[in-house]
Design a protein around this motif. Structure first.
Motif, PDB file in Angstrom:
ATOM      1  N   THR A  61      -9.892  50.824 -81.246  1.00 34.73           N
ATOM      2  CA  THR A  61      -8.664  50.724 -79.741  1.00 34.73           C
ATOM      3  C   THR A  61      -9.592  49.390 -78.871  1.00 34.73           C
ATOM      4  N   ARG A  62     -11.114  49.940 -78.729  1.00 35.69           N
ATOM      5  CA  ARG A  62     -11.719  48.555 -77.692  1.00 35.69           C
ATOM      6  C   ARG A  62     -11.562  47.141 -78.763  1.00 35.69           C
TER       7      ARG A  62
ATOM      8  N   ARG B 207     -14.189  35.582 -85.899  1.00 39.75           N
ATOM      9  CA  ARG B 207     -14.172  36.545 -86.817  1.00 39.75           C
ATOM     10  C   ARG B 207     -14.987  37.576 -86.359  1.00 39.75           C
ATOM     11  N   ILE B 208     -16.317  36.916 -85.381  1.00 38.45           N
ATOM     12  CA  ILE B 208     -17.143  38.137 -85.623  1.00 38.45           C
ATOM     13  C   ILE B 208     -16.641  39.671 -85.804  1.00 38.45           C
ATOM     14  N   LEU B 209     -15.186  39.642 -84.036  1.00 39.67           N
ATOM     15  CA  LEU B 209     -15.159  40.847 -84.305  1.00 39.67           C
ATOM     16  C   LEU B 209     -14.229  41.743 -85.295  1.00 39.67           C
ATOM     17  N   LEU B 210     -13.591  40.637 -85.410  1.00 42.21           N
ATOM     18  CA  LEU B 210     -12.574  41.345 -87.175  1.00 42.21           C
ATOM     19  C   LEU B 210     -13.824  41.544 -88.176  1.00 42.21           C
TER      20      LEU B 210
ATOM     21  N   LEU C  43     -10.499  41.385 -79.516  1.00 41.16           N
ATOM     22  CA  LEU C  43      -9.611  40.758 -80.290  1.00 41.16           C
ATOM     23  C   LEU C  43      -8.538  40.014 -79.774  1.00 41.16           C
ATOM     24  N   ASP C  44      -6.945  40.976 -78.988  1.00 43.14           N
ATOM     25  CA  ASP C  44      -6.671  40.276 -78.188  1.00 43.14           C
ATOM     26  C   ASP C  44      -7.544  38.815 -77.114  1.00 43.14           C
TER      27      ASP C  44
END
Length: 147
Positions: free
Chosen positions: A111-112, A127-130, A117-118
């Motif tokens: 969720t975080r 990309r790192i978060l993905l 990402l948003d």
């Protein structure tokens, strides 16, 4: 002694009918008021016995599990757990509880990450978060294999 058995049987039958009312879509608060008026507190072992009876009578286990949250909410404060046994460390139920907490932790992390990402400001950050998100999703995919 027989009057105690009869009372327990009557209480369990009423409880079963109330759980079935929830199954049919009755509002939990309505059932809660009935429970308080008719039964007062219900011993925990009677709740589990009624659930097992419903399964034995053909209500699918998945449906009973789905209803557990609803009927637990409807009976909040009305179940007498004083006679319930503590689950010892290492017992399968203890392990399941710990696993469920780990799953909840993973879901909170997802969720975080979705929120981050948003709000990502750059393509690199995205990309790192993905990539991190994919790792969490793979970890959760293992849950289905386990259960």
């Amino acid at each position: 002694m027989s009057e105690l058995i009869n009372k327990a049987d009557q209480r369990k039958e009423l409880l079963k009918q109330m759980i079935l009312q929830l199954h049919k879509g009755e509002a939990p608060e309505v059932v809660r008021r009935q429970l308080q008026r008719l039964l007062g507190q219900v011993p925990y072992h009677e709740v589990t016995e009624v659930e097992q009876e419903l399964i034995n009578e053909g209500l699918p286990i998945e449906e009973v599990l789905k209803l557990c949250d609803i009927h637990t909410a409807a009976m909040r404060g009305e179940i007498d757990t004083s006679g319930a046994k503590e689950v010892p460390a290492g017992h399968p139920v203890d392990t399941f509880r710990k696993e469920n907490r780990a799953i909840e932790w993973e879901l909170q992390g997802l969720t975080r990450l979705l929120e981050e990402l948003d709000a990502a400001k750059s393509t690199d950050e995205f990309r790192i978060l993905l990539s991190t998100l994919q790792k969490h999703i793979h970890a959760l995919a293992d849950v289905e294999k386990h259960y």
